[in-house]
Design an enzyme around this catalytic site. Structure first.
Site, short mmCIF file in Angstrom:
data_model
loop_
_atom_site.label_atom_id
_atom_site.label_comp_id
_atom_site.label_asym_id
_atom_site.label_seq_id
_atom_site.Cartn_x
_atom_site.Cartn_y
_atom_site.Cartn_z
N GLN A 15 3.10 10.08 0.86
CA GLN A 15 4.39 9.39 0.80
C GLN A 15 5.14 9.66 -0.50
O GLN A 15 6.33 9.35 -0.60
CB GLN A 15 4.21 7.87 0.97
CG GLN A 15 3.75 7.49 2.36
CD GLN A 15 3.65 5.99 2.50
OE1 GLN A 15 2.64 5.40 2.09
NE2 GLN A 15 4.68 5.36 3.02
N HIS A 49 -3.46 1.43 8.00
CA HIS A 49 -2.14 2.06 7.88
C HIS A 49 -2.19 3.21 6.87
O HIS A 49 -1.71 4.31 7.15
CB HIS A 49 -1.13 1.00 7.44
CG HIS A 49 0.27 1.51 7.31
ND1 HIS A 49 1.27 1.16 8.19
CD2 HIS A 49 0.85 2.35 6.41
CE1 HIS A 49 2.39 1.77 7.84
NE2 HIS A 49 2.17 2.50 6.76
N GLU A 50 -2.82 2.96 5.70
CA GLU A 50 -2.84 4.01 4.66
C GLU A 50 -3.76 5.17 5.07
O GLU A 50 -3.44 6.33 4.84
CB GLU A 50 -3.27 3.42 3.30
CG GLU A 50 -2.36 2.31 2.77
CD GLU A 50 -0.88 2.61 2.84
OE1 GLU A 50 -0.47 3.79 2.73
OE2 GLU A 50 -0.10 1.66 3.02
N CYS A 107 6.62 0.27 7.00
CA CYS A 107 6.14 1.43 6.26
C CYS A 107 7.23 1.82 5.27
O CYS A 107 8.41 1.88 5.64
CB CYS A 107 5.88 2.59 7.22
SG CYS A 107 5.36 4.10 6.39
N LEU A 108 6.84 2.09 4.03
CA LEU A 108 7.84 2.42 3.01
C LEU A 108 8.56 3.73 3.33
O LEU A 108 9.63 3.99 2.79
CB LEU A 108 7.20 2.48 1.62
CG LEU A 108 6.67 1.13 1.10
CD1 LEU A 108 5.91 1.32 -0.21
CD2 LEU A 108 7.80 0.12 0.92
N HIS A 118 -2.06 7.46 7.35
CA HIS A 118 -1.19 8.42 6.64
C HIS A 118 -1.98 9.67 6.23
O HIS A 118 -1.49 10.79 6.32
CB HIS A 118 -0.63 7.80 5.35
CG HIS A 118 0.66 7.05 5.54
ND1 HIS A 118 1.83 7.65 5.94
CD2 HIS A 118 0.97 5.74 5.35
CE1 HIS A 118 2.80 6.75 5.99
NE2 HIS A 118 2.31 5.58 5.65
N GLY A 125 0.83 -1.19 0.00
CA GLY A 125 0.00 0.00 0.00
C GLY A 125 0.87 1.24 0.00
O GLY A 125 2.03 1.20 0.43
ZN ZN Z 1 3.30 3.77 5.64
#
Ligand code: ZN
Length: 171
Positions: free
Chosen positions: A52, A136-137, A94-95, A140, A47
């Site tokens: 991000q 999670h998304e 998390c990226l 953000h 995701g």
């Molecule tokens: Zn993340």
């Protein structure tokens, strides 16, 4: 279309306010969604949220197949969690925090209402990993990072590691 740079923790875009999308059937929105997918698949991740890639809009994608199955790509425009049940603790990354994994508590099941790229409302149900990815998304988009779900002690330890890597130039 393009793979965009994923901003890491410390970049102000990651915690800036994300604006509601009110223009649909818009080439810029379509391009953003396509780039989010390609950037997420390349990372690879399950995701990715617009902030991000430095775009402060309430837009994210989730794809548990990481690009292998087009039917699993879920577009989330202006998403909201409308119902949540149960709680599960599991590992999560998390990226924007490369190579870091922490145990985070998330709902076991969630129902999300979101719009698609055309502005059509969809109700999406997710459990386990899908519920985790939705939460999670959407976090953000609400300027909340996964470290904000940790105890203050644990969060402090993670952020100390980040500072160490920033000083070494490896962040
Ligand atoms: Zn993340």
């Amino acid at each position: 279309m393009a793979i965009r740079e994923i901003v890491k923790y410390g970049n102000p875009r990651l915690v800036a306010k994300n604006h509601t999308v009110d223009l649909f059937d818009d080439p810029a929105l379509a391009a953003l969604l396509q780039d989010l997918k390609e950037t997420c698949w390349a990372a690879p991740g399950v995701g990715l949220a617009a902030p991000q890639v430095g775009v402060n809009l309430r837009v994210a994608i989730v794809d548990l197949s990481v690009g292998k199955d087009p039917s699993q790509v879920l577009v989330l425009v202006n998403p909201v969690v409308v119902d949540a049940q149960g709680l599960i603790r599991d590992e999560e990354g998390c990226l924007s925090f490369p190579d870091m994994v922490e145990t985070v508590e998330r709902p076991e099941k969630v129902t999300v209402e979101a719009l698609d790229e055309r502005g059509k409302k969809r109700t999406l149900d997710g459990r386990d990993l899908l519920a985790r990815a939705f939460c999670h998304e959407i976090d953000h988009l609400d300027q909340r990072l996964f470290v904000d779900r940790l105890s203050s002690l644990k969060k402090g330890l993670v952020l100390r590691q980040v500072i160490k890597r920033q000083k070494k130039g490896t962040w």
